[in-house]
Design an enzyme around this catalytic site. Structure first.
Site, mmCIF file in Angstrom:
data_model
loop_
_atom_site.group_PDB
_atom_site.id
_atom_site.type_symbol
_atom_site.label_atom_id
_atom_site.label_comp_id
_atom_site.label_asym_id
_atom_site.label_seq_id
_atom_site.Cartn_x
_atom_site.Cartn_y
_atom_site.Cartn_z
ATOM 1 N N HIS A 56 0.850 -1.191 0.000
ATOM 2 C CA HIS A 56 0.000 0.000 0.000
ATOM 3 C C HIS A 56 0.889 1.247 0.000
ATOM 4 O O HIS A 56 2.048 1.200 0.452
ATOM 5 C CB HIS A 56 -0.900 0.011 1.239
ATOM 6 C CG HIS A 56 -1.980 -1.034 1.193
ATOM 7 N ND1 HIS A 56 -2.970 -1.134 2.149
ATOM 8 C CD2 HIS A 56 -2.218 -2.022 0.289
ATOM 9 C CE1 HIS A 56 -3.771 -2.137 1.839
ATOM 10 N NE2 HIS A 56 -3.334 -2.698 0.726
ATOM 11 N N GLU A 58 1.019 3.840 1.855
ATOM 12 C CA GLU A 58 1.561 4.238 3.161
ATOM 13 C C GLU A 58 2.762 3.377 3.547
ATOM 14 O O GLU A 58 3.758 3.872 4.065
ATOM 15 C CB GLU A 58 0.503 4.081 4.263
ATOM 16 C CG GLU A 58 -0.758 4.884 4.062
ATOM 17 C CD GLU A 58 -1.857 4.082 3.387
ATOM 18 O OE1 GLU A 58 -1.598 3.477 2.326
ATOM 19 O OE2 GLU A 58 -2.982 4.072 3.908
ATOM 20 N N CYS A 86 -5.939 1.683 5.980
ATOM 21 C CA CYS A 86 -6.564 0.427 6.380
ATOM 22 C C CYS A 86 -5.978 -0.028 7.720
ATOM 23 O O CYS A 86 -5.095 0.627 8.275
ATOM 24 C CB CYS A 86 -6.336 -0.632 5.303
ATOM 25 S SG CYS A 86 -4.631 -1.215 5.214
ATOM 26 N N CYS A 89 -2.118 -0.557 7.575
ATOM 27 C CA CYS A 89 -1.343 0.686 7.499
ATOM 28 C C CYS A 89 -1.438 1.470 8.806
ATOM 29 O O CYS A 89 -0.448 2.054 9.251
ATOM 30 C CB CYS A 89 -1.795 1.516 6.312
ATOM 31 S SG CYS A 89 -1.376 0.740 4.735
HETATM 32 ZN ZN ZN Z 1 -3.314 0.076 3.772
#
Ligand code: ZN
Length: 163
Positions: A56, A58, A86, A89
């Site tokens: 992801h 991040e 999410c 993260c």
């Molecule tokens: Zn994430």
């Protein structure tokens, strides 16, 4: 500059990073880390490209920031991301000891900063990250919805060609 202007400035940069993800067919999410008003790391979603479910935006930015600072603790940093983080993260941000996260669009399906679940305010955490949501929310969410609309159209077109 006011804090809001500073946040919007960096969020615009994060939106530029999100376009890099979109250009290679990934869900457009961009993230960057700032320390003392300096950009120290940036990332964009690249899960499909890298065959990596954890890639992801991040996570990419956090990993790069660790290298930049030569430290696994990212103290006094702010992470800007175009979509609400999410659970994974949000967890990584707590481990990283970042000071603050600023996100754009809310994510009611997987957002872990209050929209789906609120990891950041869980009682008993050993580190709390300050959360600011909704910065340039409209730009951030319209980039995402345009992407999903385009993908639906592409899928329909593929189906039509198969029939
Ligand atoms: Zn994430």
């Amino acid at each position: 500059m006011t804090q809001i202007e500073i946040d919007e400035y960096w969020m615009k940069q994060a939106l530029e990073l999100a376009l890099k993800a979109q250009d290679v067919g990934e869900i457009p999410v961009g993230a960057l880390l700032v320390k003392d008003n300096q950009l120290i790391a940036s990332g964009w979603n690249r899960s499909i490209l890298d065959h990596n479910p954890t890639a992801h935006a991040e996570i990419m930015a956090l990993q790069q920031a660790g290298q930049t600072l030569s430290n696994y603790r990212l103290l006094d940093t702010t992470l800007y991301v175009t979509l609400e983080p999410c659970i994974m993260c949000a967890g990584a941000m707590i481990h990283s000891r970042i000071r603050r996260v600023v996100y754009g669009a809310k994510d009611f399906k997987t957002g872990a900063c209050g929209s789906y679940i609120n990891i950041m305010e869980q009682a008993g955490l050993n580190h709390y990250v300050e959360v600011t949501g909704g910065v340039l929310a409209e730009e951030c969410s319209s980039m995402l919805s345009a992407f999903f609309k385009m993908r639906r159209t592409q899928k329909k077109e593929q189906k039509r060609q198969q029939n």
